[in-house]
Design a protein around this motif. Structure first.
Motif, PDB file in Angstrom:
ATOM      1  N   MET A   1       2.801   7.153  -7.402  1.00 14.59           N
ATOM      2  CA  MET A   1       2.642   7.967  -6.189  1.00 14.59           C
ATOM      3  C   MET A   1       2.678   9.465  -6.450  1.00 14.59           C
TER       4      MET A   1
ATOM      5  N   GLU B   1       0.362  -2.842   8.940  1.00 20.89           N
ATOM      6  CA  GLU B   1       0.171  -2.236   7.621  1.00 20.89           C
ATOM      7  C   GLU B   1       0.659  -3.159   6.507  1.00 20.89           C
TER       8      GLU B   1
ATOM      9  N   HIS C   1      -6.652   1.906  -5.758  1.00 23.44           N
ATOM     10  CA  HIS C   1      -6.349   2.453  -4.429  1.00 23.44           C
ATOM     11  C   HIS C   1      -6.641   1.402  -3.374  1.00 23.44           C
TER      12      HIS C   1
ATOM     13  N   ALA D   1      -1.987   8.903   0.171  1.00 23.98           N
ATOM     14  CA  ALA D   1      -0.832   8.001   0.035  1.00 23.98           C
ATOM     15  C   ALA D   1      -0.753   6.949   1.135  1.00 23.98           C
ATOM     16  N   HIS D   2      -1.590   7.040   2.172  1.00 23.63           N
ATOM     17  CA  HIS D   2      -1.471   6.092   3.297  1.00 23.63           C
ATOM     18  C   HIS D   2      -2.818   5.462   3.632  1.00 23.63           C
ATOM     19  N   GLY D   3      -3.540   5.055   2.612  1.00 23.41           N
ATOM     20  CA  GLY D   3      -4.889   4.514   2.821  1.00 23.41           C
ATOM     21  C   GLY D   3      -4.914   3.307   3.752  1.00 23.41           C
TER      22      GLY D   3
ATOM     23  N   ARG E   1      -2.582   2.422   6.103  1.00 26.68           N
ATOM     24  CA  ARG E   1      -2.195   2.849   7.464  1.00 26.68           C
ATOM     25  C   ARG E   1      -3.349   3.602   8.130  1.00 26.68           C
ATOM     26  N   ASP E   2      -4.026   4.467   7.353  1.00 23.41           N
ATOM     27  CA  ASP E   2      -5.112   5.277   7.923  1.00 23.41           C
ATOM     28  C   ASP E   2      -6.301   4.407   8.335  1.00 23.41           C
TER      29      ASP E   2
ATOM     30  N   HIS F   1      -1.843  -4.645   3.824  1.00 22.97           N
ATOM     31  CA  HIS F   1      -1.641  -4.124   2.465  1.00 22.97           C
ATOM     32  C   HIS F   1      -1.411  -5.285   1.490  1.00 22.97           C
TER      33      HIS F   1
ATOM     34  N   PHE G   1     -10.529   6.923   3.300  1.00 23.25           N
ATOM     35  CA  PHE G   1      -9.072   6.780   3.345  1.00 23.25           C
ATOM     36  C   PHE G   1      -8.365   7.023   2.015  1.00 23.25           C
TER      37      PHE G   1
END
Ligand code: GRF
Length: 197
Positions: free
Chosen positions: A87, A160, A106, A116-118, A120-121, A164, A113
């Protein structure tokens, strides 16, 4: 081929490489993290590899940390560096030495996206399909030539964590396949240059 893995979290992608290494000519010669107390370190130890921790807070500034990280990696003379849930953004000193033979995974279909929040985005945006990307690391954030991608359909009930986890299933397989292919077809151990297909 000698592979150094950079990890910052649970290390399930690292575990996939550790599990498949022997079968595809990969020697995970080191696991390096930017933080203590993460499961990736225990996974390294369980595989007989004493992990190395290089913390930003142990160095006067980010640039000094970047040099220290490059020095730590250098000590293992890797053919390939794999960022698997690491990270931190790799800086210019690191890339001067390992650019062109460092790959990253990633949990989104880059260039969509990044960051660090691909996951969630992607969920927040409301995409119907997202996925995973393995790419060569360049001096941007989650930019660089794409080596492999696979789509993952978003379920209406996804959160998420659930999305994920499904993406990580794809990432684990894609990362092992990509590293194995690089080792088989591209990563040569002569000198320190590694040619990619
Ligand atoms: C992976 O989805 C990776 O792409 C992202 O963080 C996750 C790491 O998972 N950067 P793990 O720590 O390997 O389980």
């Amino acid at each position: 081929a000698r592979v150094v893995v950079l990890a910052s979290g649970s290390g399930s992608l690292l575990q996939a490489l550790l599990d498949e290494a022997a079968g595809c000519g990969i020697a995970v010669v080191a696991v390096i993290s930017d933080r203590d107390g993460v499961a990736a370190l225990d996974r390294a130890r369980a595989a007989g590899t004493e992990p190395v921790v290089v913390k930003v807070s142990d160095h006067p500034d980010r640039a000094a940390w970047d040099v220290a990280l490059a020095d730590a990696v250098d000590g293992f003379a890797p053919d390939l560096v794999v960022s698997a849930g690491f990270m931190k953004v790799l800086g210019s000193a690191f890339l001067a030495r390992f650019g062109g033979r460092t790959i990253n995974t990633h949990p989104a279909l880059l260039p969509a996206f990044p960051g660090a929040h691909g996951v969630r985005d992607a969920l927040a945006y409301g995409v119907k399909v997202t996925g995973a990307t393995v790419h060569l690391v360049d001096d941007g954030v989650d930019t660089g030539p794409v080596l492999a991608q696979e789509a993952v359909v978003v379920d209406p009930d996804d959160t998420e964590p659930t999305l994920h986890e499904r993406i990580k299933v794809v990432e684990r397989r894609m990362l092992v396949e990509t590293v194995a292919a690089l080792v088989r077809h591209g990563a040569t151990t002569t000198g320190r240059t590694v040619r990619f297909p």
